[in-house]
Design an enzyme around this catalytic site. Structure first.
Site, PDB file in Angstrom:
ATOM      1  N   TYR A 120     -10.606  -3.169   4.698  1.00  0.00           N
ATOM      2  CA  TYR A 120     -10.715  -2.053   3.924  1.00  0.00           C
ATOM      3  C   TYR A 120     -10.560  -2.262   2.527  1.00  0.00           C
ATOM      4  CZ  TYR A 120      -8.611   1.818   1.314  1.00  0.00           C
ATOM      5  OH  TYR A 120      -8.421   2.820   0.081  1.00  0.00           O
TER       6      TYR A 120
HETATM    7  P1  NAD Z   1      -8.843  11.343   2.493  1.00  0.00           P
HETATM    8  O1  NAD Z   1      -9.576  10.777   3.535  1.00  0.00           O
HETATM    9  O2  NAD Z   1      -8.099  12.394   2.651  1.00  0.00           O
HETATM   10  O3  NAD Z   1     -10.334  11.954   1.688  1.00  0.00           O
HETATM   11  C1  NAD Z   1     -11.623  11.391   1.712  1.00  0.00           C
HETATM   12  C2  NAD Z   1     -12.290  12.546   1.864  1.00  0.00           C
HETATM   13  O4  NAD Z   1     -13.872  11.882   1.765  1.00  0.00           O
HETATM   14  C3  NAD Z   1     -12.685  13.182   3.308  1.00  0.00           C
HETATM   15  O5  NAD Z   1     -12.179  14.515   3.283  1.00  0.00           O
HETATM   16  C4  NAD Z   1     -13.707  12.707   3.875  1.00  0.00           C
HETATM   17  O6  NAD Z   1     -14.220  13.730   4.736  1.00  0.00           O
HETATM   18  C5  NAD Z   1     -14.684  12.425   2.626  1.00  0.00           C
HETATM   19  N1  NAD Z   1     -15.882  11.630   2.834  1.00  0.00           N
HETATM   20  C6  NAD Z   1     -15.942  10.425   3.255  1.00  0.00           C
HETATM   21  N2  NAD Z   1     -17.244  10.149   3.348  1.00  0.00           N
HETATM   22  C7  NAD Z   1     -17.752  11.251   2.967  1.00  0.00           C
HETATM   23  C8  NAD Z   1     -19.364  11.037   2.960  1.00  0.00           C
HETATM   24  N3  NAD Z   1     -20.203  10.252   3.188  1.00  0.00           N
HETATM   25  N4  NAD Z   1     -19.844  12.329   2.374  1.00  0.00           N
HETATM   26  C9  NAD Z   1     -19.014  13.372   1.864  1.00  0.00           C
HETATM   27  N5  NAD Z   1     -17.611  13.418   2.429  1.00  0.00           N
HETATM   28  C10 NAD Z   1     -17.180  12.099   2.661  1.00  0.00           C
HETATM   29  O7  NAD Z   1      -8.286  10.221   1.562  1.00  0.00           O
HETATM   30  P2  NAD Z   1      -7.446  10.254   0.288  1.00  0.00           P
HETATM   31  O8  NAD Z   1      -6.157   9.534   0.716  1.00  0.00           O
HETATM   32  O9  NAD Z   1      -7.550  11.490  -0.195  1.00  0.00           O
HETATM   33  O10 NAD Z   1      -8.325   8.949  -0.439  1.00  0.00           O
HETATM   34  C11 NAD Z   1      -9.163   9.309  -1.644  1.00  0.00           C
HETATM   35  C12 NAD Z   1      -9.601   8.074  -2.267  1.00  0.00           C
HETATM   36  O11 NAD Z   1      -8.382   7.397  -2.951  1.00  0.00           O
HETATM   37  C13 NAD Z   1     -10.387   7.265  -1.325  1.00  0.00           C
HETATM   38  O12 NAD Z   1     -11.287   6.519  -1.995  1.00  0.00           O
HETATM   39  C14 NAD Z   1      -9.295   6.201  -0.850  1.00  0.00           C
HETATM   40  O13 NAD Z   1      -9.873   4.797  -0.703  1.00  0.00           O
HETATM   41  C15 NAD Z   1      -8.431   6.279  -2.300  1.00  0.00           C
HETATM   42  N6  NAD Z   1      -7.134   5.486  -2.242  1.00  0.00           N
HETATM   43  C16 NAD Z   1      -6.172   6.525  -1.478  1.00  0.00           C
HETATM   44  C17 NAD Z   1      -4.989   6.002  -1.464  1.00  0.00           C
HETATM   45  C18 NAD Z   1      -3.804   6.927  -0.697  1.00  0.00           C
HETATM   46  O14 NAD Z   1      -2.685   6.547  -0.810  1.00  0.00           O
HETATM   47  N7  NAD Z   1      -4.060   8.194  -0.298  1.00  0.00           N
HETATM   48  C19 NAD Z   1      -4.453   4.885  -2.196  1.00  0.00           C
HETATM   49  C20 NAD Z   1      -5.429   4.066  -2.867  1.00  0.00           C
HETATM   50  C21 NAD Z   1      -6.723   4.473  -2.807  1.00  0.00           C
HETATM   51  C1  UGA Z   2      -2.117   3.488   1.633  1.00  0.00           C
HETATM   52  C2  UGA Z   2      -3.290   4.454   1.860  1.00  0.00           C
HETATM   53  O1  UGA Z   2      -3.366   4.576   3.342  1.00  0.00           O
HETATM   54  C3  UGA Z   2      -4.578   3.646   1.637  1.00  0.00           C
HETATM   55  O2  UGA Z   2      -5.664   4.574   1.808  1.00  0.00           O
HETATM   56  C4  UGA Z   2      -4.584   3.039   0.056  1.00  0.00           C
HETATM   57  O3  UGA Z   2      -5.669   2.313  -0.215  1.00  0.00           O
HETATM   58  C5  UGA Z   2      -3.298   2.149  -0.090  1.00  0.00           C
HETATM   59  O4  UGA Z   2      -2.237   3.156   0.269  1.00  0.00           O
HETATM   60  C6  UGA Z   2      -3.362   1.441  -1.199  1.00  0.00           C
HETATM   61  O5  UGA Z   2      -2.069   1.743  -1.756  1.00  0.00           O
HETATM   62  O6  UGA Z   2      -4.082   1.336  -1.912  1.00  0.00           O
HETATM   63  P1  UGA Z   2      -0.516   2.167   3.028  1.00  0.00           P
HETATM   64  O7  UGA Z   2       0.126   1.455   1.879  1.00  0.00           O
HETATM   65  O8  UGA Z   2      -0.643   1.234   4.257  1.00  0.00           O
HETATM   66  O9  UGA Z   2      -1.942   2.411   2.628  1.00  0.00           O
HETATM   67  O10 UGA Z   2       0.216   3.517   3.265  1.00  0.00           O
HETATM   68  P2  UGA Z   2       1.149   3.921   4.328  1.00  0.00           P
HETATM   69  O11 UGA Z   2       0.215   4.269   5.867  1.00  0.00           O
HETATM   70  O12 UGA Z   2       1.828   5.064   4.178  1.00  0.00           O
HETATM   71  O13 UGA Z   2       1.943   2.862   5.084  1.00  0.00           O
HETATM   72  C7  UGA Z   2       3.114   2.491   4.040  1.00  0.00           C
HETATM   73  C8  UGA Z   2       3.910   1.494   4.704  1.00  0.00           C
HETATM   74  O14 UGA Z   2       4.405   2.019   6.020  1.00  0.00           O
HETATM   75  C9  UGA Z   2       3.218   0.203   5.323  1.00  0.00           C
HETATM   76  O15 UGA Z   2       3.873  -0.898   5.177  1.00  0.00           O
HETATM   77  C10 UGA Z   2       3.081   0.708   6.935  1.00  0.00           C
HETATM   78  O16 UGA Z   2       2.998  -0.793   7.612  1.00  0.00           O
HETATM   79  C11 UGA Z   2       4.098   1.261   7.300  1.00  0.00           C
HETATM   80  N1  UGA Z   2       3.875   2.280   8.453  1.00  0.00           N
HETATM   81  C12 UGA Z   2       2.923   3.158   8.404  1.00  0.00           C
HETATM   82  C13 UGA Z   2       4.788   1.969   9.420  1.00  0.00           C
HETATM   83  O17 UGA Z   2       5.696   1.084   9.537  1.00  0.00           O
HETATM   84  N2  UGA Z   2       4.755   2.823  10.580  1.00  0.00           N
HETATM   85  C14 UGA Z   2       3.630   3.928  10.333  1.00  0.00           C
HETATM   86  O18 UGA Z   2       3.450   4.778  11.440  1.00  0.00           O
HETATM   87  C15 UGA Z   2       2.795   3.877   9.349  1.00  0.00           C
END
Ligand code: NAD
Ligand code: UGA
Length: 319
Positions: free
Chosen positions: A149
């Site tokens: 990823y």
């Molecule tokens: P999310 O999965 O809730 O939202 C992504 C949305 O994109 C989904 O609703 C999905 O249906 C849509 N999507 C995916 N492919 C598509 C396509 N081909 N056409 C149209 N729609 C499409 O994820 P999120 O947590 O809201 O993350 C949003 C963005 O932020 C992502 O790019 C993710 O990589 C990035 N990001 C998220 C986090 C986090 O902690 N949530 C951290 C770092 C980066």
């Molecule tokens: C999150 C988002 O899911 C990603 O989309 C994003 O890109 C990423 O942050 C980011 O910062 O870039 P992550 O940090 O793995 O990824 O977020 P969580 O799924 O909330 O996990 C946080 C921590 O909890 C991790 O260390 C994970 O190993 C731990 N975890 C998660 C558990 O111990 N148990 C679980 O069931 C889920």
């Protein structure tokens, strides 16, 4: 302004769209409800947005749309659509990550190269840092993603840079650090842990629980995006951390205190792809964007607990 939000029905995209509407913009939201998690949850995310006449929702796959047509007349693009889970990105599913994270971004950039858009703001990720030796991580730190990823997010970010360099597409990348709060994805840690307190289920912690994350509250991530419209310098990346760096074990304690119930924890193997620590140096975002995270972990967690209780009442709590 006329603004395109990709992934508008997702966690971050739906909040972003709401804020843009609140600020008086017209928003075109695109989402195809990928099956990564429940479509009902995503529909619920945009339930109030679709009632607003300044929000136009297009249910479509970005890979199948004429993107040049989609972005004609658009001033700003917020590109959030992706396959976002870190740990499931190995093996066969890498193909999906490739298409949704790299290919879509390249096509969007290609389409944007022939327009006068003011900014394309890309949702990047702390996962680009991976095994970097720096703590805190700065935008100059070496990048060694640890998950497939993370590799796709880095590739997309670098595509953004090269379309800026070669075609002057005014792209800004925001490296979000683990975002949380209402509407957080059901595969993410806080959602799983809080859900378990509601349903009386066990949780799994990957590793010893002493890993840390610089958790970022959703409203702060949204505010960084708003600041980027004016202040984001094209070709640049910015760390967007929340200033709430704590261990997973500490998070469990806090959730137990807020919910008043004890969680049954099973400690499991460290998952491949997981970083041990994340910690954002946000001085560049502070200095250049004017970014200042304002919601601490206690307040943010309580808001997510309240939201999941509401979701439960609607029968939408998904496993
Ligand atoms: P999310 O999965 O809730 O939202 C992504 C949305 O994109 C989904 O609703 C999905 O249906 C849509 N999507 C995916 N492919 C598509 C396509 N081909 N056409 C149209 N729609 C499409 O994820 P999120 O947590 O809201 O993350 C949003 C963005 O932020 C992502 O790019 C993710 O990589 C990035 N990001 C998220 C986090 C986090 O902690 N949530 C951290 C770092 C980066
Ligand atoms: C999150 C988002 O899911 C990603 O989309 C994003 O890109 C990423 O942050 C980011 O910062 O870039 P992550 O940090 O793995 O990824 O977020 P969580 O799924 O909330 O996990 C946080 C921590 O909890 C991790 O260390 C994970 O190993 C731990 N975890 C998660 C558990 O111990 N148990 C679980 O069931 C889920």
């Amino acid at each position: 302004m006329r603004i395109l939000v990709t992934g508008a029905a997702g966690f971050i995209g739906s909040h972003l769209s709401e804020k843009l509407i609140e600020l008086g913009h017209d928003v075109i939201g695109v989402d195809c409800f990928t099956d990564y998690y429940s479509k009902d949850i995503k529909r619920n995310n945009i339930a109030s947005l679709i009632k607003n006449e300044r929000f136009q929702f297009i249910e479509a796959d970005l890979l199948k749309l004429d993107l040049r047509k989609l972005i004609s007349g658009i001033d700003y693009i917020y590109h959030q659509a992706a396959q976002a889970g870190v740990r499931p990105s190995w093996g066969k599913s890498f193909e999906v990550y490739n298409r949704l994270n790299i290919l879509i971004t390249q096509r969007l950039l290609e389409a944007a190269a022939k327009t006068n858009i003011k900014r394309l703001i890309f949702a990047s990720s702390s996962s680009v840092y991976g095994d970097t030796p720096d703590i805190p991580m700065t935008e100059h730190s070496l990048l060694y993603p640890l998950s497939p990823y993370g590799v796709t997010k880095l590739a997309a970010e670098q595509l953004c840079y090269l379309y800026w360099k070669n075609f002057q597409v005014p792209v800004v990348s925001l490296r979000y650090f683990t975002v949380y709060g209402p509407r957080q994805r059901p595969d993410m840690a806080f959602n799983r842990f809080i859900r378990a307190t509601i349903l009386g289920e066990k949780i799994e912690i990957y590793g010893d629980g002493e890993q840390t994350r610089d958790f970022t509250y959703i409203a702060d991530a949204v505010s960084a995006n708003m600041l980027c419209m004016e202040n984001g310098s094209p070709g640049n990346v910015y760390n967007i951390g929340g200033g709430s760096r704590i261990t997973v074990n500490k998070v469990i304690e806090k959730i137990e205190n807020i919910s008043g119930s004890k969680l049954e924890v099973s400690y499991q193997e460290v998952q491949k792809g997981d970083m041990r620590h994340t910690y954002a140096d946000i001085s560049k975002a502070k200095d250049e964007l004017g970014y200042a995270p304002s919601i601490g972990i206690d307040e943010g967690l309580a808001n997510e607990v309240n939201w999941l209780n509401e979701i439960n009442k609607k029968g939408l709590l998904c496993r």
